[in-house]
Design a protein around this motif. Sequence first.
Motif, PDB file in Angstrom:
ATOM      1  N   ILE B 126      -8.942   6.400  -8.828  1.00 13.75           N
ATOM      2  CA  ILE B 126     -10.347   5.988  -8.217  1.00 13.75           C
ATOM      3  C   ILE B 126     -10.614   4.459  -8.587  1.00 13.75           C
ATOM      4  O   ILE B 126     -11.151   3.704  -8.073  1.00 13.75           O
ATOM      5  CB  ILE B 126     -11.336   6.828  -8.424  1.00 13.75           C
ATOM      6  CG1 ILE B 126     -12.689   6.259  -7.566  1.00 13.75           C
ATOM      7  CG2 ILE B 126     -12.071   7.074  -9.747  1.00 13.75           C
ATOM      8  CD1 ILE B 126     -13.735   7.384  -7.051  1.00 13.75           C
ATOM      9  N   MET B 127     -10.389   4.191 -10.010  1.00 14.14           N
ATOM     10  CA  MET B 127     -10.196   2.930 -10.586  1.00 14.14           C
ATOM     11  C   MET B 127      -9.558   2.036 -10.087  1.00 14.14           C
ATOM     12  O   MET B 127     -10.307   0.814  -9.355  1.00 14.14           O
ATOM     13  CB  MET B 127      -9.880   3.030 -12.094  1.00 14.14           C
ATOM     14  CG  MET B 127     -10.038   1.835 -12.803  1.00 14.14           C
ATOM     15  SD  MET B 127     -11.933   1.452 -13.198  1.00 14.14           S
ATOM     16  CE  MET B 127     -11.827  -0.079 -13.521  1.00 14.14           C
ATOM     17  N   LEU B 128      -8.203   2.114  -9.536  1.00 17.77           N
ATOM     18  CA  LEU B 128      -7.380   1.153  -8.913  1.00 17.77           C
ATOM     19  C   LEU B 128      -7.807   1.295  -7.461  1.00 17.77           C
ATOM     20  O   LEU B 128      -7.765   0.021  -6.934  1.00 17.77           O
ATOM     21  CB  LEU B 128      -5.953   1.944  -9.003  1.00 17.77           C
ATOM     22  CG  LEU B 128      -4.827   1.050  -8.775  1.00 17.77           C
ATOM     23  CD1 LEU B 128      -5.055  -0.085  -9.635  1.00 17.77           C
ATOM     24  CD2 LEU B 128      -3.419   1.638  -9.042  1.00 17.77           C
ATOM     25  N   VAL B 130     -10.882   1.486  -6.165  1.00 19.61           N
ATOM     26  CA  VAL B 130     -12.150   0.413  -6.312  1.00 19.61           C
ATOM     27  C   VAL B 130     -11.557  -1.135  -6.561  1.00 19.61           C
ATOM     28  O   VAL B 130     -12.085  -1.761  -5.796  1.00 19.61           O
ATOM     29  CB  VAL B 130     -13.071   0.725  -7.286  1.00 19.61           C
ATOM     30  CG1 VAL B 130     -14.166  -0.069  -7.565  1.00 19.61           C
ATOM     31  CG2 VAL B 130     -13.815   2.212  -6.956  1.00 19.61           C
ATOM     32  N   LEU B 132      -8.532  -2.461  -5.840  1.00 20.06           N
ATOM     33  CA  LEU B 132      -8.150  -3.079  -4.818  1.00 20.06           C
ATOM     34  C   LEU B 132      -8.882  -3.351  -3.816  1.00 20.06           C
ATOM     35  O   LEU B 132      -8.811  -4.226  -2.921  1.00 20.06           O
ATOM     36  CB  LEU B 132      -6.762  -2.250  -4.568  1.00 20.06           C
ATOM     37  CG  LEU B 132      -5.838  -2.371  -5.380  1.00 20.06           C
ATOM     38  CD1 LEU B 132      -4.546  -1.207  -5.184  1.00 20.06           C
ATOM     39  CD2 LEU B 132      -5.026  -3.642  -5.330  1.00 20.06           C
ATOM     40  N   PHE B 133      -9.701  -2.211  -3.262  1.00 13.55           N
ATOM     41  CA  PHE B 133     -10.943  -2.646  -2.376  1.00 13.55           C
ATOM     42  C   PHE B 133     -11.609  -3.711  -2.564  1.00 13.55           C
ATOM     43  O   PHE B 133     -11.828  -4.634  -1.798  1.00 13.55           O
ATOM     44  CB  PHE B 133     -11.856  -1.272  -2.495  1.00 13.55           C
ATOM     45  CG  PHE B 133     -13.151  -1.300  -1.528  1.00 13.55           C
ATOM     46  CD1 PHE B 133     -12.782  -0.977  -0.168  1.00 13.55           C
ATOM     47  CD2 PHE B 133     -14.344  -1.829  -2.056  1.00 13.55           C
ATOM     48  CE1 PHE B 133     -14.097  -1.156   0.664  1.00 13.55           C
ATOM     49  CE2 PHE B 133     -15.380  -1.839  -1.271  1.00 13.55           C
ATOM     50  CZ  PHE B 133     -15.284  -1.508   0.141  1.00 13.55           C
ATOM     51  N   VAL B 217      -3.861  10.154  -1.026  1.00 12.24           N
ATOM     52  CA  VAL B 217      -5.008  10.164  -0.099  1.00 12.24           C
ATOM     53  C   VAL B 217      -6.359   9.433  -0.815  1.00 12.24           C
ATOM     54  O   VAL B 217      -7.053   8.576  -0.379  1.00 12.24           O
ATOM     55  CB  VAL B 217      -5.558  11.599   0.119  1.00 12.24           C
ATOM     56  CG1 VAL B 217      -5.893  12.621  -1.036  1.00 12.24           C
ATOM     57  CG2 VAL B 217      -6.839  11.644   1.067  1.00 12.24           C
ATOM     58  N   ALA B 218      -6.351   9.541  -2.386  1.00 18.44           N
ATOM     59  CA  ALA B 218      -7.477   9.038  -2.976  1.00 18.44           C
ATOM     60  C   ALA B 218      -7.591   7.497  -2.655  1.00 18.44           C
ATOM     61  O   ALA B 218      -8.639   6.710  -2.445  1.00 18.44           O
ATOM     62  CB  ALA B 218      -7.343   9.321  -4.380  1.00 18.44           C
ATOM     63  N   LEU B 219      -6.460   7.004  -2.986  1.00 17.59           N
ATOM     64  CA  LEU B 219      -6.450   5.406  -2.942  1.00 17.59           C
ATOM     65  C   LEU B 219      -6.357   4.933  -1.256  1.00 17.59           C
ATOM     66  O   LEU B 219      -7.140   4.154  -0.961  1.00 17.59           O
ATOM     67  CB  LEU B 219      -5.001   4.880  -3.171  1.00 17.59           C
ATOM     68  CG  LEU B 219      -4.786   3.540  -4.172  1.00 17.59           C
ATOM     69  CD1 LEU B 219      -5.761   3.470  -5.207  1.00 17.59           C
ATOM     70  CD2 LEU B 219      -3.376   3.249  -4.405  1.00 17.59           C
ATOM     71  N   ILE B 221      -7.916   6.417   0.985  1.00 16.88           N
ATOM     72  CA  ILE B 221      -9.258   6.704   1.571  1.00 16.88           C
ATOM     73  C   ILE B 221     -10.102   5.238   1.669  1.00 16.88           C
ATOM     74  O   ILE B 221     -10.769   4.678   2.447  1.00 16.88           O
ATOM     75  CB  ILE B 221     -10.166   7.802   1.056  1.00 16.88           C
ATOM     76  CG1 ILE B 221      -9.379   9.051   1.430  1.00 16.88           C
ATOM     77  CG2 ILE B 221     -11.483   7.649   1.338  1.00 16.88           C
ATOM     78  CD1 ILE B 221     -10.180  10.167   0.904  1.00 16.88           C
ATOM     79  N   PHE B 222      -9.984   4.513   0.302  1.00 16.44           N
ATOM     80  CA  PHE B 222     -10.519   3.461   0.095  1.00 16.44           C
ATOM     81  C   PHE B 222     -10.108   2.186   0.870  1.00 16.44           C
ATOM     82  O   PHE B 222     -10.369   1.120   1.057  1.00 16.44           O
ATOM     83  CB  PHE B 222     -10.532   2.771  -1.360  1.00 16.44           C
ATOM     84  CG  PHE B 222     -11.677   3.620  -2.032  1.00 16.44           C
ATOM     85  CD1 PHE B 222     -12.898   2.835  -2.281  1.00 16.44           C
ATOM     86  CD2 PHE B 222     -11.714   4.992  -2.494  1.00 16.44           C
ATOM     87  CE1 PHE B 222     -13.866   3.107  -2.918  1.00 16.44           C
ATOM     88  CE2 PHE B 222     -12.660   5.350  -3.219  1.00 16.44           C
ATOM     89  CZ  PHE B 222     -13.965   4.587  -3.622  1.00 16.44           C
TER      90      PHE B 222
END
Lengths: 285, 273
Positions: B126-128, B130, B132-133, B217-219, B221-222
């Motif tokens: 989630i850190m990555l 956020v 890259l987002f 999926v976690a990456l 989605i962002f």
Amino acid sequence: MLGRRGSLWFLAVPPYLWLVLLFVVPLGVVAAISLLPGAGRINFNAGWPSLNQYQQVLETPAYLRRLGISVGMAFVIAATATILAYPVAYFLAFRARGRATIFLILLLVPFASSYLLRVMAWKLLLGREGAINWVLTSTGLTHEPAGLLVYSQAAVVITLVYVWVPFAALPIYAALQRVDRSHLEAAADLGAGPWTRFGRITIPMSLPGALATFFMVFIPTVGEYVTPSLVGGTDGIMYGNLIQDFFTRAGNWPLGSAMAVLMLLAVLVLVLLALKLVDLRRVAA
Amino acid sequence: MTAPAGARGAGRAIGVGRTRVPLGLAYVLMIVFLYLPIAVLFVFSFSTNTTLRFAIQGYTLDWYAAIFENEQLLTAARNSLVVGFLAATVATSLGLAVGIAVVRFRFAGRGLLIALAGAPLVVPFIMLAVALFLLFNLLDVPRSMFTIAAGHSVIALPYATLILLSRLVGLDPAIEDAAMDLGASYPTTLRRVVLPLLGPSLLSAWLTCFIVSFDEVALAIFLAGGDQTFPVFLYGQLRFAQTLPVMIAMAVLLMLGTVTLTLIAFLIRSRSE
């Protein structure tokens, strides 16, 4: 003609550039955005950089509590996965002999199957009218379906242990394979029983592998948000869900960034602390 | 797949006086624990049930047939293939470069390169995501398949590096010296000698990276704008009860695909070693 030394540029520079642009710089961007004082999206005109966002996170007990809960859940999940994987890895390394490869493949196939599908499977098992309750009631073990098993912290923990356990066996298996068999034989010749050999040789020599397993599960799990949003309900949501919310519905990017930075710091501190407590080099020597 | 005689003998020697802990049973229980939920879902994908409820009312292949009428779903699956292809190709190329540079050269920044190439594994996704987002937002890069592929190339790189590094360490540098003594330039030596020798490991690394991306999926989605990959699409559809059975059927189908690819990657690697 390009010499060896000249080729090094073409080999080392592209990965460096790629990782700096898509890994190092973005992490710096998060840190920078977390210093913006305003709410909402990115607004560079809201004022001078400040620690406002961090102050807000640290003064909101609900956020800190959720971070604590998430670290705790990740700890339980990583510890459980490591403990469950250890005997399996031990079996593969010491007892499976010629069939170790095939047994290892069998273990890893579920890890290669769809992540979301495996989460769905637990939703199907744990639901009020799910498979577990159906078996319990139709065999007459219980008359009423047990309370809702899904949508809880426990459901998140079970599902994530399930997701990680095959992967967890790998580093332990690798460490156990490196345990010098002649040490064990020497210990046996000197009269050490199987449990003594296990406790004095095998455990210390495989501890680095077990620790590697623990952290390879612990670190990603602290920031988990997909599984909690599917099987966690309101009780089981994690810190990652709060972060995600600030980038979607709540739309407060600087605050979300500060929360993400705090999470990474918490993880780093815990990892460094653990490495300090267990001196890896001394254990390996 | 049989162990050499020496290993067998050694195993037996240690076996004398070993504990009576039923480790085989532990393994069998683990396998049951791992396969049972997937098996239940597999059976459920053929059921006529429209919600996640037991008992199963009847059996049908309708859900599998319905996959091919769901335009969005097919598009998402195709997007996943494109993203996986791009991410795996980039990650494997960069992993190869890291591997050769690190194994064959001593240079300032060598240790840092190894650390950087492995670092994406130890940062929560989630850190990555956020990070890259925000980066793409600041640079005004519209979110698309390419932004997902860029993110996936970063998280797949540690896997590619690890697989190729371990193979390169086992490759005798004398072979390269011989090629260069015979007049080949270093790039030619890499292309004509090292690459063919690495062949199976390259394929195995590529497949591993592809699977990492295909399932992530976690990456995604962002980083997905309008171009949803299959896991992102599936994640979005999970709250809609009426499409659930088709989603499960598709997921089962794709799972069979990735499992097959994984087995191939594994076999290639164990054969080449």
